[in-house]
Design a protein around this motif. Structure first.
Motif, PDB file in Angstrom:
ATOM      1  N   ARG A  83       1.915   8.942  -9.014  1.00 20.79           N
ATOM      2  CA  ARG A  83       2.850   9.470  -7.945  1.00 20.79           C
ATOM      3  C   ARG A  83       3.206  10.981  -8.183  1.00 20.79           C
ATOM      4  NH1 ARG A  83       8.364   6.229  -6.105  1.00 20.79           N
ATOM      5  NH2 ARG A  83       9.068   7.745  -4.636  1.00 20.79           N
ATOM      6  N   PRO A  90       3.618   7.197  -2.131  1.00 15.39           N
ATOM      7  CA  PRO A  90       3.851   5.891  -2.841  1.00 15.39           C
ATOM      8  C   PRO A  90       3.702   4.930  -2.314  1.00 15.39           C
ATOM      9  CG  PRO A  90       5.855   7.689  -2.422  1.00 15.39           C
ATOM     10  CD  PRO A  90       4.643   8.153  -1.740  1.00 15.39           C
ATOM     11  N   ASP A  91       3.363   4.671  -0.877  1.00 14.49           N
ATOM     12  CA  ASP A  91       2.985   3.238  -0.364  1.00 14.49           C
ATOM     13  C   ASP A  91       1.558   3.005  -0.476  1.00 14.49           C
ATOM     14  OD1 ASP A  91       2.123   5.633   1.192  1.00 14.49           O
ATOM     15  OD2 ASP A  91       2.376   4.159   3.180  1.00 14.49           O
ATOM     16  N   LEU A  92       0.750   3.923  -1.078  1.00 11.50           N
ATOM     17  CA  LEU A  92      -0.614   3.472  -1.285  1.00 11.50           C
ATOM     18  C   LEU A  92      -0.914   2.898  -2.940  1.00 11.50           C
ATOM     19  CD1 LEU A  92      -2.324   6.640  -0.008  1.00 11.50           C
ATOM     20  CD2 LEU A  92      -1.950   4.452   1.355  1.00 11.50           C
ATOM     21  N   TYR A  95       3.375  -0.890  -7.901  1.00 11.93           N
ATOM     22  CA  TYR A  95       4.095  -0.461  -9.020  1.00 11.93           C
ATOM     23  C   TYR A  95       4.657  -2.053 -10.034  1.00 11.93           C
ATOM     24  CZ  TYR A  95       4.728   3.490  -6.437  1.00 11.93           C
ATOM     25  OH  TYR A  95       4.441   4.725  -5.796  1.00 11.93           O
ATOM     26  N   ARG A 201       0.395  -7.300  -0.897  1.00 12.35           N
ATOM     27  CA  ARG A 201       0.881  -6.693   0.348  1.00 12.35           C
ATOM     28  C   ARG A 201       1.565  -7.763   1.102  1.00 12.35           C
ATOM     29  NH1 ARG A 201      -1.265  -1.823   1.709  1.00 12.35           N
ATOM     30  NH2 ARG A 201      -2.959  -1.008   0.446  1.00 12.35           N
ATOM     31  N   ALA A 204       4.940  -8.311  -0.463  1.00  8.00           N
ATOM     32  CA  ALA A 204       5.933  -7.103  -0.091  1.00  8.00           C
ATOM     33  C   ALA A 204       6.340  -7.475   1.401  1.00  8.00           C
ATOM     34  CB  ALA A 204       5.265  -6.020  -0.340  1.00  8.00           C
ATOM     35  N   ARG A 208      10.162  -7.993   2.619  1.00  9.51           N
ATOM     36  CA  ARG A 208      10.839  -7.213   3.496  1.00  9.51           C
ATOM     37  C   ARG A 208      11.247  -8.214   4.542  1.00  9.51           C
ATOM     38  NH1 ARG A 208       6.306  -3.543   2.713  1.00  9.51           N
ATOM     39  NH2 ARG A 208       5.294  -4.513   4.253  1.00  9.51           N
TER      40      ARG A 208
END
Length: 420
Positions: A83, A90-92, A95, A201, A204, A208
């Motif tokens: 990064r 960052p969203d690709l 972490y 994904r 995440a 959210r």
């Protein structure tokens, strides 16, 4: 013309070069382990004196690097480095530690690729610059020290000295081009090898959604409790001010209602903020219910000069806790709207009708107040009707609000059972 130098020596290219050199530094322990394997295998005491044996040691060490890439911290560390040094969005990148077998395999492939290309570029970065500098300075060295440079007879020609600086510069450009190309290659492959898997994904997205649900719930709780309290206190104080000299008893009741309202609201506010501090789930924050505080809510509302007629067609104590709590907030917001848009004068003349009753398998809440009231007591209104609709929808119910026969009518229907 400027794009080519920027591609080779720009800020992004330099940072990617550093990323490759870090990969070469990480590769060194594995190369040393490979040397311990290759040296005894070929009966060589000094492996680093032979270029072929060095490459063999490098090749033996890379599989070891792939194995160590299975440690959980490998992907977070590599993603952070990519990064900041490779300029990948960052969203690709992922972490967290690699959990699935496929994610671990991609992480191992990335780590091996990083160390492999980094080792090659690091070796070139150590060897080529001194050689290139020597070639660039060769004509000057030959001119002032003719005896210092001992070239083979076949190369002892003037054109060799003229060509040497160009070869040296070309060597440096070739090194920069190789570093830029390898850096761009790593940046292109990083999302595929270090990016989140479908399950990452999904996890995440679920996090959210959960965070958004908590925020919406807290926003509704704050709006309903604090918004109603401010509206009630404003009208209670206004009513008390108008009759300060003529009706001292009403003033005392209004001041007592203001004290009670603010005390209860501070307690509710502390409970809601406790959810933020402690990270509890939204449902753990204590809140008033119809059974516990409907009478107090009506008393505090009437203290502002608003006449409220209440009709109860159901026993509040018989309601499920969640339904009783949400119904209390809906009634509170309905009365708050009547306070804001009706005002004490209109309330005293026409009154506000509140009805809480059972209609089949549903709890029906109806609040009616006149449309001939004064302007809202706070500019711009609020989000109360939207919050009521959200509460009803989450419980599987419905809500409708609008003018009806010269009155403003709010009607909410909620299932009598807690949702599963």
């Amino acid at each position: 013309m400027r794009a080519f130098p920027r591609a080779l020596f720009g800020r992004r290219a330099r940072r990617r070069w550093i990323h490759l050199i870090l990969g070469g530094a990480l590769a060194m322990p594995y190369v040393f382990v490979g040397q311990l394997v290759v040296g005894p295998a070929v009966d060589a005491r000094y492996v680093f004196q032979d270029l072929f044996l060095q490459l063999a040691s490098f090749a033996v060490g890379l599989p070891l690097a792939a194995v160590t890439a299975l440690f959980p911290l490998t992907r977070p560390l590599e993603s952070g480095a990519v990064r900041w040094l490779c300029g990948v969005a960052p969203d690709l990148l992922a972490y967290g530690p690699a959990r699935s077998r496929a994610a671990k395999g991609r992480t191992a492939a990335w780590f091996t690729l990083h160390l492999g290309l980094g080792g090659i570029i690091s070796g070139m970065s150590l060897a080529l610059p001194p050689f290139a500098v020597f070639l660039i300075l060769l004509p000057a060295l030959a001119r002032f020290h003719a005896d210092a440079v001992d070239l083979p007879a076949s190369l002892d020609h003037t054109w060799v000295y003229a060509l040497a600086p160009a070869v040296g510069v070309a060597s440096l450009l070739a090194l920069a081009a190789c570093a830029a190309g390898c850096g761009a290659l790593l940046a292109r492959w990083a999302p595929a090898l270090l990016g989140p898997a479908p399950e990452d994904r999904l996890a995440a997205a679920e996090r959210r959604a959960a965070d958004l649900a908590v925020r919406n719930r807290l926003a509704r709780e704050l709006h309903d409790s604090v918004g109603h309290a401010l509206s009630a206190v404003t009208l209670q104080a206004s009513a008390a001010r108008r009759v300060l000299d003529s009706d001292p008893e009403f003033v005392r009741e209004a001041l007592a209602a203001i004290e009670d309202t603010t005390r209860r609201t501070v307690g509710e506010l502390d409970a809601v903020l406790g959810v933020l501090r402690d990270g509890d789930t939204p449902g753990t924050a204590p809140a008033p219910t119809l059974d516990a505080d409907l009478g107090g809510l009506l008393r505090r509302t009437r203290a502002g000069g608003l006449r409220v007629r209440c009709e109860l067609g159901v026993d509040p104590a018989a309601l499920p806790p969640l339904l009783s709590r949400e119904a209390y907030r809906i009634v509170q917001e309905g009365l708050s709207n009547a306070l804001r848009h009706g005002g004490p004068g209109d309330g005293a003349d026409h009154g506000v009708a509140l009805r809480v009753a059972r209609a089949g398998d549903r709890l029906e809440i109806t609040v009616e107040n006149p449309l001939t009231g004064s302007a809202p007591c706070r500019p711009g209104g609020g989000h109360g009707l939207r919050g009521i609709a959200d509460r009803a929808r989450l419980l599987g119910g419905t809500s409708e609000a609008g003018p009806a026969g010269g009155m403003w009518r709010l009607r909410v229907r909620l299932p009598m059972k807690d949702p599963a």
